[in-house]
Design a protein around this motif. Structure first.
Motif, short mmCIF file in Angstrom:
data_model
loop_
_atom_site.label_atom_id
_atom_site.label_comp_id
_atom_site.label_asym_id
_atom_site.label_seq_id
_atom_site.Cartn_x
_atom_site.Cartn_y
_atom_site.Cartn_z
N SER A 135 0.83 -1.21 0.00
CA SER A 135 0.00 0.00 0.00
C SER A 135 0.86 1.26 0.00
CB SER A 135 -0.93 0.00 1.22
OG SER A 135 -1.82 -1.09 1.20
N ALA A 136 1.95 1.23 0.78
CA ALA A 136 2.85 2.38 0.82
C ALA A 136 3.61 2.52 -0.49
CB ALA A 136 3.83 2.24 1.98
N VAL A 137 4.10 1.40 -1.05
CA VAL A 137 4.83 1.46 -2.32
C VAL A 137 3.98 2.08 -3.41
CG1 VAL A 137 5.75 0.05 -4.20
CG2 VAL A 137 6.46 -0.42 -1.84
N LEU A 138 2.72 1.64 -3.53
CA LEU A 138 1.87 2.15 -4.60
C LEU A 138 1.71 3.66 -4.51
CD1 LEU A 138 -1.05 -0.46 -4.83
CD2 LEU A 138 1.23 -0.54 -5.83
N GLN A 139 1.49 4.16 -3.30
CA GLN A 139 1.24 5.59 -3.14
C GLN A 139 2.51 6.42 -3.28
OE1 GLN A 139 -1.98 6.28 0.07
NE2 GLN A 139 -1.33 4.16 0.39
N ILE A 140 3.62 5.92 -2.76
CA ILE A 140 4.89 6.64 -2.89
C ILE A 140 5.33 6.65 -4.34
CG2 ILE A 140 7.34 6.59 -2.28
CD1 ILE A 140 6.44 5.42 0.47
N ALA A 141 5.19 5.52 -5.03
CA ALA A 141 5.56 5.45 -6.44
C ALA A 141 4.72 6.43 -7.27
CB ALA A 141 5.39 4.03 -6.96
N VAL A 153 2.65 1.72 -11.49
CA VAL A 153 2.75 0.48 -10.73
C VAL A 153 1.71 -0.52 -11.21
CG1 VAL A 153 2.68 -0.60 -8.46
CG2 VAL A 153 3.57 1.71 -8.69
N ILE A 154 2.17 -1.75 -11.44
CA ILE A 154 1.28 -2.89 -11.66
C ILE A 154 1.27 -3.67 -10.35
CG2 ILE A 154 0.87 -5.02 -12.93
CD1 ILE A 154 2.43 -3.76 -15.27
N GLY A 155 0.11 -3.89 -9.78
CA GLY A 155 0.02 -4.59 -8.50
C GLY A 155 -0.75 -5.88 -8.62
N THR A 156 -0.21 -6.98 -8.07
CA THR A 156 -0.96 -8.22 -8.01
C THR A 156 -1.53 -8.41 -6.61
OG1 THR A 156 0.90 -9.65 -7.34
CG2 THR A 156 0.60 -9.26 -9.70
N GLY A 157 -2.73 -8.97 -6.55
CA GLY A 157 -3.39 -9.22 -5.27
C GLY A 157 -4.55 -10.15 -5.47
N GLY A 158 -5.23 -10.49 -4.40
CA GLY A 158 -6.39 -11.36 -4.48
C GLY A 158 -7.55 -10.68 -5.18
N ALA A 159 -8.50 -11.50 -5.62
CA ALA A 159 -9.65 -10.97 -6.35
C ALA A 159 -10.40 -9.92 -5.54
CB ALA A 159 -10.59 -12.11 -6.74
N ALA A 160 -10.48 -10.12 -4.22
CA ALA A 160 -11.23 -9.19 -3.36
C ALA A 160 -10.54 -7.85 -3.21
CB ALA A 160 -11.46 -9.82 -1.99
N ASN A 161 -9.25 -7.77 -3.56
CA ASN A 161 -8.49 -6.54 -3.36
C ASN A 161 -8.24 -5.75 -4.64
OD1 ASN A 161 -8.18 -6.72 -0.56
ND2 ASN A 161 -6.45 -8.13 -0.76
N GLN A 162 -8.84 -6.15 -5.75
CA GLN A 162 -8.57 -5.46 -7.01
C GLN A 162 -9.02 -4.00 -6.98
OE1 GLN A 162 -6.85 -7.17 -9.82
NE2 GLN A 162 -6.37 -8.09 -7.83
N LEU A 208 -5.63 2.88 -5.13
CA LEU A 208 -4.32 3.43 -4.77
C LEU A 208 -3.50 3.81 -6.00
CD1 LEU A 208 -3.28 1.11 -1.79
CD2 LEU A 208 -4.40 3.35 -1.72
N GLY A 209 -4.12 3.70 -7.16
CA GLY A 209 -3.44 4.15 -8.37
C GLY A 209 -2.73 3.08 -9.17
N ALA A 210 -2.93 1.81 -8.82
CA ALA A 210 -2.23 0.73 -9.52
C ALA A 210 -3.02 0.20 -10.69
CB ALA A 210 -1.95 -0.42 -8.55
N LEU A 211 -2.31 -0.36 -11.66
CA LEU A 211 -2.90 -1.25 -12.65
C LEU A 211 -2.95 -2.61 -11.98
CD1 LEU A 211 -0.75 -0.14 -15.72
CD2 LEU A 211 -3.09 0.57 -15.19
N ALA A 212 -4.15 -3.10 -11.70
CA ALA A 212 -4.30 -4.27 -10.84
C ALA A 212 -4.60 -5.53 -11.63
CB ALA A 212 -5.40 -4.03 -9.82
N THR A 213 -4.06 -6.66 -11.13
CA THR A 213 -4.43 -7.96 -11.67
C THR A 213 -4.28 -8.99 -10.55
OG1 THR A 213 -4.13 -9.52 -13.50
CG2 THR A 213 -2.13 -8.66 -12.48
N THR A 214 -4.94 -10.13 -10.75
CA THR A 214 -4.90 -11.18 -9.74
C THR A 214 -3.68 -12.07 -9.93
OG1 THR A 214 -6.32 -12.53 -11.16
CG2 THR A 214 -7.40 -11.26 -9.43
N TYR A 215 -3.25 -12.70 -8.83
CA TYR A 215 -2.23 -13.73 -8.94
C TYR A 215 -2.92 -15.05 -9.29
CZ TYR A 215 -3.56 -13.67 -3.95
OH TYR A 215 -4.25 -13.63 -2.78
#
Length: 297
Positions: free
Chosen positions: A152-158, A165-174, A180-187
């Motif tokens: 969460s901090a990396v996304l906002q600082i970046a 930033v491209i961020g991977t996370g669970g489906a519930a967190n997309q 937070l400004g990320a291009l999101a995708t699931t793992y």
């Protein structure tokens, strides 16, 4: 005072809430009446006995590095802080009613103790790994395990630095990651191709230790562009494992700047009473966190 401690390495069941002598602020230190303590993965890694050179342990040991509270002792040579000030920072054995801090800053206006306790180590780590992976403004950073505190901090600082930033996370967190400004995708199956469709990757961070180092190297094309804070085997693949902290005073100053400017907010997913430190460790180790977990004292 009450303090969480462990006398042997092991699972969360080794944690005990005990009566202990109060610590006191020596030269260059302050003591706080702890109101909340941050729960970080390093806490349960140390409790398990993992070899972390930056955090040597003598048993029995207390637990915790981050805290927010009210100053109640000021050590010799300390200036710019007084008894009664609301501060957050880093010290030792912060899962306790009183803790000594060696780095601190005044809490920004409007920040609760629970929120403040979640920032110190998280922001320091985020700043460090962004620096160590060498990503620059205008480039794209891939973050594996992006929804936790550090992510969460990396996304906002970046974002504040002009880094995509491209961020991977669970489906519930997309939606959370997108917020937070990320291009999101699931793992999970096919995640590498999903990342490729989102764009070129210039550098990557492994924040979850989910066995993705080879894929991160493949996506960046260079193990020197990948940094892990969670996979102790990363160096076997030429990837830096980042476990030695940088300047905490500098990190706290940056946290205050970003929070005060409305550019950094890390939610507290769950707050636990001090007596439930073991449950907090279980949940932290399980991952899938959105933001931070803290103990309330």
């Amino acid at each position: 005072m009450k303090k969480v401690s462990f006398a042997e390495f092991g699972g969360p069941d080794v944690l005990r809430l005990l009566d202990a002598e109060e610590p006191h602020a020596g030269p260059g230190r302050i003591r706080v009446a702890v109101r909340a303590a941050g729960v970080n993965p390093v806490d349960w890694r140390i409790r398990e006995g993992q070899v972390l050179g930056a955090h040597p342990v003598e048993l029995p040991s207390g637990v915790g590095l981050d805290a927010a509270g009210v100053v109640d002792e000021v050590g010799e040579g300390v200036e710019g802080v007084e008894v009664g000030d609301r501060v957050f920072g880093e010290g030792a054995d912060t899962y306790a009613e009183h803790a000594v801090l060696w780095a601190w800053a005044r809490m920004p206006e409007g920040l609760s103790f629970e929120e403040a306790a979640g920032y110190p180590s998280v922001v320091e780590t985020a700043l460090r790994v962004i620096r160590e992976c060498g990503v620059r403004p205008g480039q794209t950073l891939l973050v594996s395990g992006a929804s936790g505190g550090v992510g969460s901090a990396v996304l906002q600082i970046a974002r504040d630095r002009g880094i995509t930033v491209i961020g991977t996370g669970g489906a519930a967190n997309q939606d959370y990651l997108r917020g937070l400004g990320a291009l999101a995708t699931t793992y999970g199956d096919g995640w590498v191709e999903r990342v490729r469709r989102l764009g070129r990757v210039d550098a990557a961070l492994d924040l979850a230790g989910s066995g993705v180092i080879r894929e991160l190297v493949e996506l960046t094309g260079d193990p020197r562009k990948v940094v892990s804070i969670a996979d102790l085997d990363a160096p076997r693949l030429g990837v830096r494992f980042s476990g030695v902290a940088g300047s905490m005073p500098d990190a706290l100053a940056e946290a205050v700047r970003l929070i005060s400017a409305g550019k950094l907010h890390i939610p507290v997913e769950k707050a636990y009473p001090l007596a439930e430190a073991a449950a907090a460790h279980v949940d932290s180790r399980a991952g899938h966190t959105r933001g931070r977990r803290v103990l309330v004292v």
